[in-house]
Design an enzyme around this catalytic site. Sequence first.
Site, mmCIF file in Angstrom:
data_model
loop_
_atom_site.group_PDB
_atom_site.id
_atom_site.type_symbol
_atom_site.label_atom_id
_atom_site.label_comp_id
_atom_site.label_asym_id
_atom_site.label_seq_id
_atom_site.Cartn_x
_atom_site.Cartn_y
_atom_site.Cartn_z
ATOM 1 N N ASP A 1 -2.286 -3.587 4.354
ATOM 2 C CA ASP A 1 -1.047 -2.907 3.973
ATOM 3 C C ASP A 1 -0.266 -3.683 2.917
ATOM 4 O O ASP A 1 0.457 -3.077 2.130
ATOM 5 C CB ASP A 1 -0.170 -2.720 5.209
ATOM 6 C CG ASP A 1 -0.818 -1.814 6.229
ATOM 7 O OD1 ASP A 1 -1.414 -0.807 5.821
ATOM 8 O OD2 ASP A 1 -0.748 -2.117 7.438
ATOM 9 N N ASP B 1 0.848 -1.189 0.000
ATOM 10 C CA ASP B 1 0.000 0.000 0.000
ATOM 11 C C ASP B 1 0.882 1.236 0.000
ATOM 12 O O ASP B 1 1.889 1.290 0.705
ATOM 13 C CB ASP B 1 -0.908 0.006 1.237
ATOM 14 C CG ASP B 1 -1.855 1.198 1.229
ATOM 15 O OD1 ASP B 1 -2.265 1.608 0.127
ATOM 16 O OD2 ASP B 1 -2.160 1.725 2.305
ATOM 17 N N GLU C 1 -1.925 -6.791 7.642
ATOM 18 C CA GLU C 1 -2.069 -5.484 8.270
ATOM 19 C C GLU C 1 -0.886 -5.317 9.203
ATOM 20 O O GLU C 1 -0.680 -6.127 10.106
ATOM 21 C CB GLU C 1 -3.393 -5.415 9.046
ATOM 22 C CG GLU C 1 -3.616 -4.159 9.848
ATOM 23 C CD GLU C 1 -4.121 -2.983 9.022
ATOM 24 O OE1 GLU C 1 -4.796 -3.217 8.004
ATOM 25 O OE2 GLU C 1 -3.809 -1.842 9.400
ATOM 26 N N ARG C 2 -0.090 -4.281 8.959
ATOM 27 C CA ARG C 2 1.100 -4.096 9.791
ATOM 28 C C ARG C 2 0.817 -3.070 10.866
ATOM 29 O O ARG C 2 0.220 -2.026 10.612
ATOM 30 C CB ARG C 2 2.269 -3.622 8.936
ATOM 31 C CG ARG C 2 3.530 -3.413 9.762
ATOM 32 C CD ARG C 2 4.736 -3.197 8.906
ATOM 33 N NE ARG C 2 4.752 -1.890 8.288
ATOM 34 C CZ ARG C 2 5.781 -1.048 8.378
ATOM 35 N NH1 ARG C 2 6.853 -1.378 9.046
ATOM 36 N NH2 ARG C 2 5.737 0.111 7.765
ATOM 37 N N GLU D 1 2.219 2.838 3.068
ATOM 38 C CA GLU D 1 3.361 2.219 3.725
ATOM 39 C C GLU D 1 4.682 2.787 3.210
ATOM 40 O O GLU D 1 5.734 2.532 3.765
ATOM 41 C CB GLU D 1 3.346 0.707 3.487
ATOM 42 C CG GLU D 1 2.291 -0.007 4.300
ATOM 43 C CD GLU D 1 2.566 0.059 5.786
ATOM 44 O OE1 GLU D 1 3.673 -0.288 6.195
ATOM 45 O OE2 GLU D 1 1.674 0.474 6.539
#
Lengths: 430, 624
Positions: free
Chosen positions: B374, B339, B405-406, B342
Amino acid sequence: MSLLRRAKTWEISESEDSDAETKPGLGSDNSIQTASTEKQEQGSHNSAANRGGSAALAPPAASGSGTPSPARKRRSKEEIEEDRRKVKERKEAREKQRAARAQEQEERRQEQQRRREAAKTLKSLRPENCLKCITVCIHPVLLQQDGSDVLLDTLVSLDWKFSIKSEQLVGSIAWTQDLPQGEGGMVSVVEEEEQVLLVLSLADFMDVVISVNRIIHSQAVETGVGSFWSPILEFLNRDGKKVVTLLVTDSEPDYRSNAHSVPLQYKLGMDHLDIEEVLVYLQLYKNISVVFLDSWQEVTDHVCAVTKALSKRPFKLLTEGAELPFCVDGSWASGVRVEKDGSGLIQVWSRQIQQLNRVSPAVASAVTTSYPSPQLLLQAYNSLGSEEDRKGLLAGLSAKSGGTERRVGPEISARVYRCLTAHNPQLVLD
Amino acid sequence: MPATEPVRLGRKRALPSCPNPLFLKWLTELRDEAKEKGLKIQYTYQKAINSLNKYPLPLKNAKEAKILQNFGDGICKILDEKLQRYYRENGADASIHALPKGAPPPGRSDNNIILAPSKKKNAAVDQGKDGGGDGGGDGGRKKKREYVPQKRSGGYAVLLTLYKETQVPGSKGYMFKMELQAEAQHLCDKSFTVPDLGSKYTAWSSVSTLIQKNLVIKTHNPARYSLTEGGLTLAERLASAEQTNTDGDREAVRSELEATEEDDPVVDLTGSDEDEEEKEENRIHPAERQPTVTEVSCDVDDVRSSGKPQDSQTTMTTSRKPNAECLLPGTYEIMLCVDFIETTGGSHHRKQELVKELQRNGVNFDIRKLNVGDFLWVAREKVAPVAGQLRAPVGRELVLDYIVERKRMDDLCGSIIDGRFREQKFRLKRCGLHKPIYLVEECGSAASHLSLPETTLQQAIVNTQVVDGFFVKRVQDVRESAAYLTIMTRFLTKLYQNRTLICRSRELEGDGGSDEEERGLPSCSLMSFAEFNHGAVKNKCQTVREVFARQLMQISGLSGDKAAAILEHYSTPHSLLTAYEQCASEAEKEKLLSSIRYGKLKRNLGPALSRTVYQLYCTQGALT
């Protein structure tokens, strides 16, 4: 535990009572109904028989014409029959009414019962009640490890149920839940949770890493090599739904001063990448996650966290299946406090406009300043002749935010209009 | 914006309002050619194009064009040469105000035939007014004309396709977006999914015009498209015209369709004003296909105006049948998608670090806007560049089932506090990918001075695994995150080495049981990236019902389940307001909602809340 069990038996007896209460009710009602219908049938039968009887009797009565006032007598007979029929009808009506009332009452009672039961199940799903049904199952091997006392001590102090079970995966911690089943929760079924923790020492984990590494690099068929890997594999083959988490701890705590500054996984003395590969393999192929922990205290914390999460899950799953297509949590959903006299509603109205996509607070307040209630906006719409005019009513209103002044766009204006007046709930506004 | 302007005007050249399509086309080609070579003369051509666009009358020859501003001897000479060549090829009496009618290349529709006669142009301009005026503006000046989409335009294809759907016995009466696009594509020259070079509009853009014109109605979420009554009538006519006419007499179709329109000789130049740009875009794309008449332009190198990329896209998309799409082993590669958030995010130079790490590791990745999550992985079709084209054809992309998802510990803390944590998980669960991964960067001891206690954060992480069923991956820092993503990419590549992937549409088939998802066996029935990302748009199309629910929840104490209960009875503001109107007394209005039962416990909504809602919707004066 005994206390709990006693509580449960008491609950069971209560539910039995309530069952017993409803059953006779149901039965009696049924009998009333059947009785009334029987009577009805009988009644109609009787009247038909009477009519037939009178017809059969009539000819001889007519032939014996010399008898005094046979007509009167006959009339009275008919009258009597009529009266009797009327009385019967009235009686039937009354009975019907009574039955209806009883049925209504019964329905109400059943509805109440349903609600009471729903409330009870809901209550039983509350985390604090779920927690009472959960048992932490610990493999005895773990108790031999130094420092593992803290786990049992903690569970005891929290008053959570636990049991030592040697039949489960060696070195594992698992959970079971007593699920009340059947009517009134008389029988409870013990169900295994899918979460399984496997406590491994660094050396044990190394064993796993080596075994898995061999699989990755030789591309060989998965075989249970290694004293720790093969039981895991067997375990997962038996039940593919289990979610295994490896808790890797330093079983021989390093009392040197810098022990905590080095993350555990670096102490393995292996190429970090090799380990990462193993971790990814475990994730992708076995859905196994690995957590590196420093001590039994951290293992205990993890066990507690999983237990709590398990206890919260039923309730969350229940409330999550909401009917609304969006997440109902978040700051937008908190709502504006409205007093009894209605003060605060103007903010509600403004925030209502903001619920449309891409409507800023400034634009919303421009709308609600010009039309400070839904009714005022509706009146303005009604005063306009054409659909186009109504759609464009709000366009051009000045919206101030900070120093800049902007105008409400025609698109937002049209959306507010459609939202307030559309008949089709599924109409897409954007 | 010099970079985009020519492109925008490039679309303008296609406006039906220009009565000199050939000159415009040639100038545009010249400009694009110059631009590709980086020549400054492109600006001269651009100016000439601008002038020509404004000139309302047909020009007989190139010399006549000299009267226009920015037309010098040079340009006139070039145009004259081209014109002579054109006459040689098409005969001396060929019309220069229409593109050649004689030999339309098979499979292509030459819309210009339709567009060129001035009457039609005016009609098109008028339509422009209708679309842009928002009602009030031009009501008095002109008689409104019925909107008829150009043949083989996006709008045309959509109307016809929806019409055909209504004719199928037992049809569901509406179509989903993907389904509609797939079915409509063969009726349309322009791609529904891939915008032309430099444009962000596809043939799909015209759907908003159809909705605006009240021909098509869009309901539900995921969106369903169906014809309104007006749309049905128009589509019926389009369909019957389509049946009775062959390629030769499109003119007749058009005039039949326009039979109701009067002739208006006044050319309204304001019809193509800048502010209506967007609306025009939605309508006029068939005309953008003007340059596809390759008999005229032999500039194969001139990719921009030759229209070939569109052609290949069109044929590519039409050759695809929905559901029958599959990617064979070896025809695709696994690629990590990152993404863009990011990678940007000013203050956190940490984020740059991640991309640098991935680059260093030689990961095949692409940065794009992801509407949820992400990181994720796509299987991208390998496409060989086609000779004579600068841009390689667009490869198909299917999304693998994994989405990451981070979260750094401080992000996690912040998101729990402001509610994003739950919202994000909610969206991840519904995004259609079955294996969400929560990547937690624990940042060592940093967690100890966050505004939530460590145990709360750990509990939240464990909940994510146990309650939400996500896979939780714990790493120490960004470098470990990058290493993890790198190895995941490699393993997924390996995992999907010998697999045939089938494209599954979520709209049509639902989420489907993940039946094949046993341990180690990856799912091979995958959504296209486009559908996935479209479906995950955060604030996508709201329905009236949804907005009403959110609106009700703005009252304190009116929770989601209460709103849902009210919606059971009154699903729009309109239905609630109508119910209030039908009440006999104010007291009755006040109590209207009080006995509605809500939630699992079926409790009454209660008089207090009922009263508040009543006050909100029934107060005749201003609220306080």
